[in-house]
Design an enzyme around this catalytic site. Structure first.
Site, PDB file in Angstrom:
ATOM      1  N   CYS A  96      19.074 -17.257  29.282  1.00 44.20           N
ATOM      2  CA  CYS A  96      19.625 -17.954  28.117  1.00 44.20           C
ATOM      3  C   CYS A  96      21.148 -18.093  28.221  1.00 44.20           C
ATOM      4  O   CYS A  96      21.814 -17.293  28.898  1.00 44.20           O
ATOM      5  CB  CYS A  96      19.265 -17.196  26.843  1.00 44.20           C
ATOM      6  SG  CYS A  96      17.555 -17.447  26.312  1.00 44.20           S
ATOM      7  N   ASN A 125      20.737 -16.699  42.804  1.00 47.02           N
ATOM      8  CA  ASN A 125      19.710 -15.732  42.439  1.00 47.02           C
ATOM      9  C   ASN A 125      20.238 -14.307  42.611  1.00 47.02           C
ATOM     10  O   ASN A 125      20.822 -13.972  43.643  1.00 47.02           O
ATOM     11  CB  ASN A 125      18.468 -15.943  43.310  1.00 47.02           C
ATOM     12  CG  ASN A 125      17.241 -15.251  42.765  1.00 47.02           C
ATOM     13  OD1 ASN A 125      17.287 -14.091  42.372  1.00 47.02           O
ATOM     14  ND2 ASN A 125      16.128 -15.965  42.745  1.00 47.02           N
ATOM     15  N   HIS A 152      11.379 -19.132  30.194  1.00 47.88           N
ATOM     16  CA  HIS A 152      12.498 -20.048  30.006  1.00 47.88           C
ATOM     17  C   HIS A 152      12.324 -21.151  31.039  1.00 47.88           C
ATOM     18  O   HIS A 152      12.029 -20.871  32.205  1.00 47.88           O
ATOM     19  CB  HIS A 152      13.832 -19.321  30.223  1.00 47.88           C
ATOM     20  CG  HIS A 152      15.029 -20.139  29.810  1.00 47.88           C
ATOM     21  ND1 HIS A 152      15.635 -20.022  28.582  1.00 47.88           N
ATOM     22  CD2 HIS A 152      15.714 -21.114  30.467  1.00 47.88           C
ATOM     23  CE1 HIS A 152      16.649 -20.859  28.499  1.00 47.88           C
ATOM     24  NE2 HIS A 152      16.714 -21.540  29.637  1.00 47.88           N
ATOM     25  N   HIS A 189      12.747 -23.255  33.985  1.00 52.40           N
ATOM     26  CA  HIS A 189      13.644 -23.153  35.130  1.00 52.40           C
ATOM     27  C   HIS A 189      12.872 -23.367  36.427  1.00 52.40           C
ATOM     28  O   HIS A 189      11.641 -23.340  36.444  1.00 52.40           O
ATOM     29  CB  HIS A 189      14.343 -21.790  35.174  1.00 52.40           C
ATOM     30  CG  HIS A 189      13.431 -20.647  35.508  1.00 52.40           C
ATOM     31  ND1 HIS A 189      12.534 -20.112  34.613  1.00 52.40           N
ATOM     32  CD2 HIS A 189      13.278 -19.925  36.665  1.00 52.40           C
ATOM     33  CE1 HIS A 189      11.874 -19.111  35.180  1.00 52.40           C
ATOM     34  NE2 HIS A 189      12.293 -18.988  36.422  1.00 52.40           N
ATOM     35  N   HIS A 226       8.913 -32.203  48.663  1.00 55.54           N
ATOM     36  CA  HIS A 226       9.074 -32.272  50.104  1.00 55.54           C
ATOM     37  C   HIS A 226       9.669 -33.638  50.456  1.00 55.54           C
ATOM     38  O   HIS A 226       9.182 -34.677  49.990  1.00 55.54           O
ATOM     39  CB  HIS A 226       7.741 -32.106  50.836  1.00 55.54           C
ATOM     40  CG  HIS A 226       7.273 -30.694  50.917  1.00 55.54           C
ATOM     41  ND1 HIS A 226       6.036 -30.341  51.426  1.00 55.54           N
ATOM     42  CD2 HIS A 226       7.879 -29.529  50.572  1.00 55.54           C
ATOM     43  CE1 HIS A 226       5.907 -29.027  51.376  1.00 55.54           C
ATOM     44  NE2 HIS A 226       7.008 -28.520  50.857  1.00 55.54           N
ATOM     45  N   VAL A 228      -9.767 -16.698  47.323  1.00 52.71           N
ATOM     46  CA  VAL A 228     -10.127 -15.420  47.944  1.00 52.71           C
ATOM     47  C   VAL A 228     -11.281 -15.641  48.914  1.00 52.71           C
ATOM     48  O   VAL A 228     -11.805 -16.744  49.041  1.00 52.71           O
ATOM     49  CB  VAL A 228     -10.542 -14.380  46.866  1.00 52.71           C
ATOM     50  CG1 VAL A 228      -9.375 -14.054  45.951  1.00 52.71           C
ATOM     51  CG2 VAL A 228     -11.721 -14.898  46.042  1.00 52.71           C
TER      52      VAL A 228
END
Length: 355
Positions: free
Chosen positions: A54, A76, A166, A168, A283, A319
Site C-alpha cells: 500500500c 523485490n 493487492h 500487482h 512472451h 499431479v
C-alpha cells in the site's frame, strides 16, 4: 462409429512447444469427491497500513513506499535473481557434460497496479489499465537494454500462491533465456524458416476462420482458448498484426489491449462469480544481447492460466500423470470457450458500490 471431439479421448499438439496434451472429455461425467475450497471471500479494505504494497507503508526491509496514485515499481525485497554475483572462475573444472552450470544474473521487481487494495483489473477503469500497460512497456525497455529476457507475470489469488491481497505483478529480468521462451523461440523459428510467416499469426488467422474457440476480440486483439490449452479455462491473448515486443504497440493497440483485458477478466470473474485466480504473463522477442538477432519469427502474446475447473471450489491439480507423463485435461478447449463466451461483459459486482 464417428469420432467426436466432445466424447472421445484424443491428444492435441502444441506447435509453440512441441508438446502433446491428452484430452479426456468423457471424464466430466464422473462424480467429484476431491478437495473443495471455501467460497467465502474476506472483504479487502482499500487501504491497510499493515499491507507492504500500500502507498506510504513501510516494507519488511525498512523502506517506505511512495504515496503513489497510479502504478508503483520497486525492487523485490526478497529477489530470486541478483545483478552482482562472483564470476565462475572454476567453470572449466566443474562444467562437465553431466554437471553443466552458468552464473545467473538478473533483477526482480514488484509492480503495484493501483493504490487501492480492493481493485483488480476487471474492476479498474480503462485508463487505469492503460497505465499498467504503459508501465509494462517502460520496464521492458529499461530492463531489456541490459538483460536477455524480461518476464512480466501476475499471480492472482491465494490459490496461485499470491499471499498479498493487492493488485500487482512481478517483473524478473535475467541474463539467460528461461525454458518456456527458449522452447518457444526454437519452434517459432523453425516454423518461420519453413513458411516465411510467424506461427502465431497463422494460428490466429486459422482461429478467425474456424470461429470455435474465440472468447473476445476487438479491432486489434483476439483472445482464444487455444487448441492445445492445458489449464481448464486457459486463454491466449494475441495482437492481430505482427508485433514482436510490447514496446512496438501503437497507441491505438494499447487502448484496445486495455479494453480487451478488462472484458476477458470480467468474463473470468463472472464464470463462477468469484475473483478468478490465475497466473498470466507476456512472451515476446528476447532482448539484451539477443535483441539484434533476426526475431521476425516472434509474435507478442500473453497467456492466462487459471486453475479452476468446475466451480469456485474445484480446481485442476497437475499431479500424477501430468507430472510423469504429459498434460491432461477433461474439458475441451471448445467447451471452455463456449462457457466463457456465454458470460456477460458486465461484472457481477457492477451493482455494488465499486469504482
Amino acid at each position: 462409429m464417428e469420432f467426436n471431439f466432445t466424447e472421445h479421448q484424443h491428444v492435441r499438439y502444441n506447435p509453440l512447444k512441441g508438446e502433446w496434451i491428452l484430452v479426456s472429455p468423457h471424464r466430466l461425467k464422473r462424480p467429484w469427491s476431491g478437495q473443495v475450497e471455501s467460497t467465502h471471500e474476506d472483504p479487502i479494505p482499500p487501504f491497510d497500513p499493515s499491507n507492504p504494497l500500500c502507498p506510504g507503508v513501510k516494507r519488511p526491509n525498512g523502506e517506505i513506499n511512495a504515496q503513489y496514485d497510479s502504478t508503483f515499481v520497486f525492487e523485490n525485497d526478497f529477489p530470486a535473481l541478483l545483478p552482482d554475483i562472483p564470476e565462475a572462475s572454476n567453470a572449466s573444472q566443474t562444467n562437465e557434460e553431466l554437471f553443466k552450470f552458468e552464473p545467473a544474473r538478473g533483477t526482480c521487481r514488484v509492480m503495484c497496479f493501483h493504490p487501492r487494495s480492493d481493485l483488480t483489473v476487471p474492476l479498474m477503469s480503462i485508463e487505469e489499465i492503460k497505465a499498467i500497460i504503459h508501465e509494462w512497456i517502460k520496464q521492458g525497455v529499461e530492463l531489456g537494454d541490459k538483460y536477455d529476457w524480461v518476464q512480466i507475470f501476475e499471480n492472482k489469488g491465494a490459490i496461485m500462491g499470491c499471499s498479498n491481497p493487492h493488485p500487482h505483478c512481478q517483473i524478473w529480468a535475467s541474463s539467460f533465456m528461461p525454458n518456456e521462451p527458449r522452447i518457444k523461440d526454437l519452434y517459432q523459428r523453425e516454423y518461420y524458416e519453413t513458411h516465411s510467416r510467424p506461427l502465431l499469426l497463422d494460428y490466429v488467422n486459422a482461429e478467425l476462420k474456424k470461429q470455435e474457440r474465440i472468447v473476445v476480440q476487438n479491432s486489434h486483439w483476439i483472445v482464444v482458448v487455444p487448441w492445445w490449452a492445458t489449464w481448464p479455462f486457459e486463454t491466449l491473448l494475441v495482437p492481430l498484426r505482427h508485433v514482436i515486443r510490447m514496446c512496438d504497440l501503437t497507441s491505438e493497440e494499447i487502448d484496445s489491449l486495455a479494453e480487451i483485458m478488462k472484458r476477458l477478466t470480467i468474463k473470468y470473474d463472472n464464470l463462477f462469480r468469484t475473483s478468478f485466480p490465475y497466473s498470466m504473463g507476456w512472451h515476446g522477442a528476447p532482448t539484451g544481447r539477443k535483441a539484434h538477432s533476426n526475431n521476425q519469427h516472434w509474435q507478442l502474446h500473453a497467456m492466462y492460466y487459471p486453475p479452476l475447473l468446475r466451480s469456485s471450489t474445484v480446481k485442476k491439480f497437475m499431479v500424477g500423470y501430468e507430472m510423469l507423463g504429459q498434460a491432461q485435461r477433461d474439458l475441451t478447449a471448445e467447451q471452455a470457450a463456449h462457457k466463457l463466451v456465454s458470460q456477460p461483459e458486465v461484472h457481477y459486482k457492477a451493482d455494488e458500490n465499486v469504482k
